[in-house]
Design a protein around this motif. Sequence first.
Motif, PDB file in Angstrom:
ATOM      1  N   PRO A 157       0.806  -1.226   0.000  1.00  0.00           N
ATOM      2  CA  PRO A 157       0.000   0.000   0.000  1.00  0.00           C
ATOM      3  C   PRO A 157       0.837   1.273   0.000  1.00  0.00           C
ATOM      4  O   PRO A 157       0.431   2.292  -0.576  1.00  0.00           O
ATOM      5  N   MET A 158       2.007   1.232   0.635  1.00  0.00           N
ATOM      6  CA  MET A 158       2.867   2.409   0.715  1.00  0.00           C
ATOM      7  C   MET A 158       3.277   2.930  -0.655  1.00  0.00           C
ATOM      8  O   MET A 158       3.547   4.124  -0.826  1.00  0.00           O
ATOM      9  N   PHE A 159       3.322   2.049  -1.655  1.00  0.00           N
ATOM     10  CA  PHE A 159       3.788   2.439  -2.981  1.00  0.00           C
ATOM     11  C   PHE A 159       2.651   2.576  -3.994  1.00  0.00           C
ATOM     12  O   PHE A 159       2.893   2.671  -5.181  1.00  0.00           O
ATOM     13  N   ARG A 160       1.412   2.622  -3.513  1.00  0.00           N
ATOM     14  CA  ARG A 160       0.269   2.784  -4.411  1.00  0.00           C
ATOM     15  C   ARG A 160      -0.187   4.233  -4.452  1.00  0.00           C
ATOM     16  O   ARG A 160      -1.375   4.531  -4.291  1.00  0.00           O
ATOM     17  N   ALA A 161       0.724   5.123  -4.631  1.00  0.00           N
ATOM     18  CA  ALA A 161       0.392   6.544  -4.674  1.00  0.00           C
ATOM     19  C   ALA A 161       1.406   7.253  -5.563  1.00  0.00           C
ATOM     20  O   ALA A 161       2.550   6.817  -5.683  1.00  0.00           O
ATOM     21  N   PRO A 162       1.000   8.363  -6.187  1.00  0.00           N
ATOM     22  CA  PRO A 162       1.944   9.143  -6.985  1.00  0.00           C
ATOM     23  C   PRO A 162       2.980   9.827  -6.091  1.00  0.00           C
ATOM     24  O   PRO A 162       2.750  10.068  -4.900  1.00  0.00           O
ATOM     25  N   LEU A 163       4.093  10.166  -6.685  1.00  0.00           N
ATOM     26  CA  LEU A 163       5.216  10.742  -5.942  1.00  0.00           C
ATOM     27  C   LEU A 163       4.843  12.038  -5.241  1.00  0.00           C
ATOM     28  O   LEU A 163       5.174  12.233  -4.065  1.00  0.00           O
ATOM     29  N   LEU A 164       4.177  12.957  -5.932  1.00  0.00           N
ATOM     30  CA  LEU A 164       3.943  14.275  -5.330  1.00  0.00           C
ATOM     31  C   LEU A 164       2.983  14.226  -4.150  1.00  0.00           C
ATOM     32  O   LEU A 164       3.247  14.868  -3.119  1.00  0.00           O
ATOM     33  N   PRO A 165       1.866  13.491  -4.206  1.00  0.00           N
ATOM     34  CA  PRO A 165       1.062  13.365  -2.986  1.00  0.00           C
ATOM     35  C   PRO A 165       1.826  12.716  -1.838  1.00  0.00           C
ATOM     36  O   PRO A 165       1.661  13.106  -0.673  1.00  0.00           O
ATOM     37  N   ALA A 195       2.451  14.629   1.725  1.00  0.00           N
ATOM     38  CA  ALA A 195       2.039  14.090   3.018  1.00  0.00           C
ATOM     39  C   ALA A 195       3.226  13.831   3.935  1.00  0.00           C
ATOM     40  O   ALA A 195       3.085  13.854   5.167  1.00  0.00           O
ATOM     41  N   SER A 196       4.387  13.588   3.355  1.00  0.00           N
ATOM     42  CA  SER A 196       5.588  13.333   4.153  1.00  0.00           C
ATOM     43  C   SER A 196       6.173  14.600   4.758  1.00  0.00           C
ATOM     44  O   SER A 196       6.991  14.528   5.678  1.00  0.00           O
ATOM     45  N   ARG A 202      -6.126  15.356   6.641  1.00  0.00           N
ATOM     46  CA  ARG A 202      -6.913  15.038   5.444  1.00  0.00           C
ATOM     47  C   ARG A 202      -6.002  14.561   4.328  1.00  0.00           C
ATOM     48  O   ARG A 202      -6.314  13.608   3.603  1.00  0.00           O
ATOM     49  N   LEU A 203      -4.857  15.209   4.188  1.00  0.00           N
ATOM     50  CA  LEU A 203      -3.892  14.818   3.161  1.00  0.00           C
ATOM     51  C   LEU A 203      -3.386  13.404   3.419  1.00  0.00           C
ATOM     52  O   LEU A 203      -3.341  12.567   2.504  1.00  0.00           O
ATOM     53  N   ALA A 204      -2.997  13.120   4.655  1.00  0.00           N
ATOM     54  CA  ALA A 204      -2.502  11.782   4.975  1.00  0.00           C
ATOM     55  C   ALA A 204      -3.588  10.730   4.776  1.00  0.00           C
ATOM     56  O   ALA A 204      -3.321   9.627   4.274  1.00  0.00           O
ATOM     57  N   ALA A 205      -4.822  11.055   5.148  1.00  0.00           N
ATOM     58  CA  ALA A 205      -5.922  10.107   4.976  1.00  0.00           C
ATOM     59  C   ALA A 205      -6.159   9.809   3.502  1.00  0.00           C
ATOM     60  O   ALA A 205      -6.471   8.662   3.134  1.00  0.00           O
ATOM     61  N   LEU A 206      -6.012  10.813   2.647  1.00  0.00           N
ATOM     62  CA  LEU A 206      -6.177  10.600   1.212  1.00  0.00           C
ATOM     63  C   LEU A 206      -5.108   9.661   0.678  1.00  0.00           C
ATOM     64  O   LEU A 206      -5.408   8.680  -0.020  1.00  0.00           O
ATOM     65  N   VAL A 207      -3.848   9.933   1.005  1.00  0.00           N
ATOM     66  CA  VAL A 207      -2.745   9.110   0.502  1.00  0.00           C
ATOM     67  C   VAL A 207      -2.849   7.685   1.046  1.00  0.00           C
ATOM     68  O   VAL A 207      -2.743   6.708   0.292  1.00  0.00           O
ATOM     69  N   ASP A 208      -3.073   7.561   2.342  1.00  0.00           N
ATOM     70  CA  ASP A 208      -3.139   6.226   2.939  1.00  0.00           C
ATOM     71  C   ASP A 208      -4.385   5.466   2.499  1.00  0.00           C
ATOM     72  O   ASP A 208      -4.328   4.251   2.258  1.00  0.00           O
ATOM     73  N   GLY A 209      -5.509   6.182   2.390  1.00  0.00           N
ATOM     74  CA  GLY A 209      -6.740   5.525   1.977  1.00  0.00           C
ATOM     75  C   GLY A 209      -6.670   5.006   0.555  1.00  0.00           C
ATOM     76  O   GLY A 209      -7.087   3.864   0.271  1.00  0.00           O
ATOM     77  N   LYS A 210      -6.117   5.789  -0.341  1.00  0.00           N
ATOM     78  CA  LYS A 210      -5.955   5.348  -1.724  1.00  0.00           C
ATOM     79  C   LYS A 210      -5.029   4.143  -1.803  1.00  0.00           C
ATOM     80  O   LYS A 210      -5.256   3.207  -2.579  1.00  0.00           O
ATOM     81  N   GLY A 211      -3.967   4.169  -0.988  1.00  0.00           N
ATOM     82  CA  GLY A 211      -3.039   3.048  -1.001  1.00  0.00           C
ATOM     83  C   GLY A 211      -3.673   1.772  -0.494  1.00  0.00           C
ATOM     84  O   GLY A 211      -3.476   0.690  -1.058  1.00  0.00           O
TER      85      GLY A 211
END
Length: 394
Positions: free
Chosen positions: A227-235, A239-240, A299-308
């Motif tokens: 899941p950690m790698f199921r997101a685009p680089l910029l989001p 979030a980081s 909200r940003l972290a929830a978006l990135v983690d939720g999508k992953g």
Amino acid sequence: MVSTTREAAREQLVRGAAELAPLLREHAVWHDENRQLHDDVVDAVADAGLFRLRVPRRYGGFEADTRTLVDVAAELGAADGATAWTASVCWITTWMAGLFPDEVQDEVFGNGDVRVCGTLSPTAMAKPVGGGVVVDGKWGFISGARHAQWQVIIAVLVEPEGEPYPVMAVAPMSDLLVVDDWHTSGLRGSGSVSTVARGVFVPSERVLPLPAVLQGQYASARNSELPMFRAPLLPVASASSVGTVLGLARGARDTFRRRLPDRKITYTDYDSQSAAPLTHHQVAAATLKLDQAEFHAHRLAALVDGKGAENAPWKLEERARARADLGAVVALGREAVDIFANASGGSSIFLDVPIQRIARDVQAINQHALMHPDTNNELYGRVLCGLEPNTLYI
């Protein structure tokens, strides 16, 4: 059960970061004066496992989600912004190293507690040679370079035919020169020096086309299901990064409150600053801005983690909103710090009072090209108006 385990791991890591606060506060002035992190601080952060948050578990890492990054960085940043910033950059570039082929990751992560630095700026040139490319150029703002073993580099590849295009590569720090040019007003302790490549050969397996990476086309087989790698680089990068700003704003609030009982308001009849209605308005306004910044960060972290977790596709508007949430945290954090700093009086300009350093650090972050609130708002508004983004960095 998985959620409970994840929450327990987050709490343990956040608690470990909080326990470092006395050491970070003890060395914060030294960081500012010496323009780098103290070895004792780097060792302590490493011993707490905080450089390994974005390392795959097969190499001894935690595969932490971005909510954990936000909470850990906030704890570090409340004590020392330079430490939090350096750790945050390491999380981004460590994650980027996980995009390369698995054999490259074996090389990068196979030797214990490895730290990776890097950049997204294509300020070098690459030319193809047999088996790889040769890179020449210079990169600035390389946070943590003095304590890293590898650097993610970006260069423009010029081939005999076709248009030049940026590539992302990873090189050992032993192949690069470090230039001590970090003379700044803010984030001084991050030691974000420049690095230089002079005819550095990078084998082809350690080179990826950056446009493909920015579109989520990664080269690792073993990380593809994480899941950690199921997101685009910029989001992911957005979030980081935000936790450092939350930490700085909390640090400003805590510093202000610690000094408040013993402070008067000079040239007034207030024996205590805490009795003045003006102070009440200032504290309330700054705290509400901090609350708003926390909303956008989470909200940003929830978006990135939720999508992953869902392995769901990303919409263009969501990618733009990730940059906008980043900008909102940065702007609101600065505004909160500015209020606390403005209310701290003339004595706060002394170097042993943390509020002046916090104000300089948060201002420096506001000037970062990928974090600048105005740039991010423009991008978000452009997409909301139905236009295509005018950047690859989304």
